[in-house]
Design an enzyme around this catalytic site. Sequence first.
Site, PDB file in Angstrom:
ATOM      1  CD  GLU A   1      -2.910  -1.052   2.345  1.00 36.04           C
ATOM      2  OE1 GLU A   1      -3.897  -1.795   2.287  1.00 36.04           O
ATOM      3  OE2 GLU A   1      -2.681  -0.309   3.330  1.00 36.04           O
TER       4      GLU A   1
ATOM      5  CB  CYS B   1      -3.301  -5.840  -6.349  1.00 37.93           C
ATOM      6  SG  CYS B   1      -4.578  -4.559  -6.342  1.00 37.93           S
TER       7      CYS B   1
ATOM      8  CD  GLU C   1      -4.734 -10.154  -7.003  1.00 38.56           C
ATOM      9  OE1 GLU C   1      -4.121  -9.333  -6.279  1.00 38.56           O
ATOM     10  OE2 GLU C   1      -5.970 -10.249  -7.007  1.00 38.56           O
TER      11      GLU C   1
ATOM     12  CB  CYS D   1      -8.987  -5.102  -8.448  1.00 35.99           C
ATOM     13  SG  CYS D   1      -7.306  -4.764  -9.058  1.00 35.99           S
TER      14      CYS D   1
END
Length: 132
Positions: free
Chosen positions: A46, A55, A57, A88
């Site tokens: 983050e 993210c 992935e 997402c």
Amino acid sequence: MQEEFKGILQAALNARRHAYAPYSNFPVGAALLCADGEIIVGCNVENLSYGLTLCAERSAVCAAVSRGIRQFKAIAVCAETRLPISPCGACRQVLAEFGDFPVFLCNVAGEIVETSVGELLPRAKTGILDGD
């Protein structure tokens, strides 16, 4: 589930421990099974400027690509969610760049949903740039 995919589930669960999630307190782990059988993990990273957050992935894909690996057999994604977590839209598009392969969505309770990149993002490589 095929035996060769079981290792990525545990690897994704373990990768959560390395997440940098001080703003959401929502650690996510991902694990890619590469064509050669190697497992490469990623976690979410983050940033105070939330749009810069990476993210799990995409973190795993970037780790693999930076090592010259571009062929994947499967990916697993794990988080502490009521239902198994799902990538997402940005992650779906990045995964689709590397093909249509199995995606295992899981949560820390052990629930697993098997899908594929193509099911998560149909027609990923068609559209305004395909000339049709």
